[in-house]
Design a protein around this motif. Structure first.
Motif, PDB file in Angstrom:
ATOM      1  N   UNK A 119       0.851  -1.195   0.000  1.00 12.73           N
ATOM      2  CA  UNK A 119       0.000   0.000   0.000  1.00 12.73           C
ATOM      3  C   UNK A 119       0.885   1.243   0.000  1.00 12.73           C
ATOM      4  N   UNK A 120       0.547   2.204  -0.847  1.00 12.37           N
ATOM      5  CA  UNK A 120       1.343   3.428  -0.991  1.00 12.37           C
ATOM      6  C   UNK A 120       0.518   4.596  -0.479  1.00 12.37           C
ATOM      7  N   UNK A 121       1.081   5.356   0.434  1.00 19.01           N
ATOM      8  CA  UNK A 121       0.340   6.474   1.019  1.00 19.01           C
ATOM      9  C   UNK A 121       1.084   7.800   0.772  1.00 19.01           C
ATOM     10  N   UNK A 122       0.824   8.429  -0.393  1.00 19.29           N
ATOM     11  CA  UNK A 122       1.322   9.788  -0.593  1.00 19.29           C
ATOM     12  C   UNK A 122       0.583  10.729   0.366  1.00 19.29           C
ATOM     13  N   UNK A 123       1.344  11.605   1.015  1.00 19.06           N
ATOM     14  CA  UNK A 123       0.789  12.478   2.044  1.00 19.06           C
ATOM     15  C   UNK A 123       1.384  13.870   1.854  1.00 19.06           C
ATOM     16  N   UNK A 124       0.572  14.909   2.009  1.00 20.50           N
ATOM     17  CA  UNK A 124       1.121  16.261   1.885  1.00 20.50           C
ATOM     18  C   UNK A 124       0.456  17.141   2.921  1.00 20.50           C
ATOM     19  N   UNK A 125       1.221  18.011   3.554  1.00 14.21           N
ATOM     20  CA  UNK A 125       0.623  18.894   4.571  1.00 14.21           C
ATOM     21  C   UNK A 125       1.303  20.253   4.599  1.00 14.21           C
ATOM     22  N   UNK A 126       0.514  21.254   5.009  1.00 14.29           N
ATOM     23  CA  UNK A 126       0.993  22.633   5.066  1.00 14.29           C
ATOM     24  C   UNK A 126       1.836  22.852   6.308  1.00 14.29           C
ATOM     25  N   UNK A 127       3.001  23.502   6.132  1.00 11.42           N
ATOM     26  CA  UNK A 127       3.908  23.702   7.268  1.00 11.42           C
ATOM     27  C   UNK A 127       4.134  25.182   7.570  1.00 11.42           C
ATOM     28  N   UNK A 128       3.352  26.074   6.972  1.00 14.74           N
ATOM     29  CA  UNK A 128       3.493  27.497   7.291  1.00 14.74           C
ATOM     30  C   UNK A 128       3.262  27.686   8.783  1.00 14.74           C
ATOM     31  N   UNK A 129       4.076  28.514   9.408  1.00 15.24           N
ATOM     32  CA  UNK A 129       3.978  28.741  10.842  1.00 15.24           C
ATOM     33  C   UNK A 129       3.188  30.014  11.102  1.00 15.24           C
ATOM     34  N   UNK A 130       2.134  29.915  11.912  1.00 11.49           N
ATOM     35  CA  UNK A 130       1.362  31.109  12.255  1.00 11.49           C
ATOM     36  C   UNK A 130      -0.117  30.820  12.364  1.00 11.49           C
TER      37      UNK A 130
END
Ligand SMILES: *Cc1c(COP(=O)(O)O)cnc(C)c1O
Length: 415
Positions: free
Chosen positions: A174-185
């Motif tokens: 199983x392949x789990x591409x994951x993306x998330x926002x890391x902007x601080x604030x």
């Protein structure tokens, strides 16, 4: 590598994209801002010193363990996409004020690599996952990326982790591409930075043991998705609100929820799977029905493939296991729950099943609805499979496992 022929996913795209979302407005577009896009030629590979023991296939469950390595990319507003890195799997540190923690700017994909009898790993219609991931990123104003470049990197990671692909029937990586926002604030604004990860998990059958039919509770008080909402995108924020209702359904003795929507409580999805209903006609032909992509339905790759296979069924191009002269009337339309009850009472209802990458296809044998413990019962053959469910599942798996040649099955070791 030759450009991947990206099939225009109009069928998947069309109705699932809410019209209110502006196409041109994107918070940051490398094309216009001249920021570097993903570049597979910059890949660095740092192999782990301690490789784990690959578990025996019969001990595998779904999504509980990970392989030795992961693929990591980061995006910054100054440098665009970083050089990709394959590195040992491990925890990461994250700023407590990061956009993904505070405002759920998280998206994911689900796809699988299958080991062929020839020892070559293959993906199933991965271009559709890449296109869907790009739409998910756009919906949350996360940075865009070149989907062919990302697919090339996924193939490279699969080749590095080849020994983890179980070759037992029904097993896969199983392949789990994951993306998330890391902007601080705390500002509620688009995340100008992001992390993109590809992680892998060797998996046995989604539902352990022999494939057995599951039961559903038709939920009309809580909604999973609504027109203009985000149910048509694979955003993490769609799943958290389903956990409590699903636990409640489980306490009532049901495996999953049948999500409904609208004044008429029409059928949506089956847990995290797309729903299919098969009806009998007097002349012996069958209706194969799934809800339309109106923005409340996740445009599944498996759903798309089941529609393609059943629409193509004809004497010249019959799905193995089905009579060549069987006529299938394939439709994308709404079925109100009251109508499903009527189909069941009149003996018209032949099959109900859910489809998705994780489980492939699961038959449904019981649907609870209303307050008074009323139930629709659906009779299947062996293990609860009706003829359509059985033949379609077998055909999908034959293509995925490369037992049947198909352009849908894409080798990972080809440039
Ligand atoms: C992922 C998912 C599906 C199935 O999509 P596939 O591409 O076939 O795996 C269906 N419904 C929901 C809600 C999903 O998240």
């Amino acid at each position: 590598m030759a450009p991947v022929a990206l099939e225009t996913p109009t069928h998947i795209n069309g109705a699932s994209t809410p019209v209110s979302i502006s196409k041109k407005a994107h918070a940051f577009d490398p094309a216009t801002q001249h920021l570097p896009d993903i570049d597979p030629s910059k890949l660095t590979i740092k192999l782990s010193h301690e490789l784990a023991t690959v578990p025996a296939p019969e001990t595998l469950t779904f999504g509980t363990i990970h392989t030795d390595h992961m693929l990591l990319l980061t995006f910054s507003p100054e440098a665009g996409w970083s050089a990709p890195s394959i590195q040992p799997y491990g925890p990461m540190s994250i700023d407590p004020m990061a956009s993904c923690i505070q405002y759920a700017t998280n998206i994911f994909e689900g796809m699988k690599a299958y080991m062929g009898a020839d020892g070559r790993p293959r993906l199933f219609r991965p271009d559709l996952n890449m296109a869907r991931m790009k739409r998910s990123a756009d919906r949350l104003a996360l940075p865009p990326f070149n989907e062919q470049a990302l697919l090339e990197l996924i193939k490279k990671l699969i080749m590095v982790e080849k020994r983890w692909i179980p070759s037992a029937p029904g097993c896969s990586l199983y392949i789990r591409p994951t993306m998330f926002g890391t902007r601080i604030g705390f500002g509620v604004t688009p995340s100008t930075s992001a992390t993109l990860l590809i992680i892998l998990s060797p998996s046995g059958p989604y539902f352990p043991g022999v494939v057995r039919p599951i039961s559903l509770y038709a939920e009309s008080r809580v909604r999973r998705a609504w027109p203009g909402g985000t149910g048509g995108h694979k955003l993490a924020l769609n799943y958290a609100p389903t956990l409590r209702p699903t636990r409640e359904a489980s306490q009532q003795g049901y495996d999953q929820i049948l999500w409904l929507f609208g004044e008429d409580d029409h059928l949506g999805e089956v847990g995290q799977m797309n729903a299919f209903v098969v009806l009998k006609r007097d002349d012996g032909s069958l209706d194969v029905i799934t809800p339309p992509l109106d923005g409340t339905i996740l445009p599944g790759v498996t759903r798309h493939s089941v529609l393609d296979l059943t629409r193509a069924h004809s004497p010249e191009n019959a799905i193995p296991g089905l009579p060549a002269d069987l006529v299938l009337h394939v439709q994308e339309r709404y079925i109100p729950i009251a109508q499903l009850v009527e189909y069941s009472e009149t003996g018209t209802l032949a099959e109900v099943f859910g489809v998705g990458t994780a489980a492939v296809l699961v038959p449904i044998n019981r649907i609870g609805y209303g307050e008074e413990g009323k139930e629709i019962k659906i009779e299947g053959g062996a293990n609860g499979f009706g003829p359509i469910a059985r033949a379609v599942r077998e055909e999908l798996m034959a293509i995925q496992e490369a037992r049947r040649p198909s352009i849908w099955s894409v080798p990972c070791d080809e440039e």
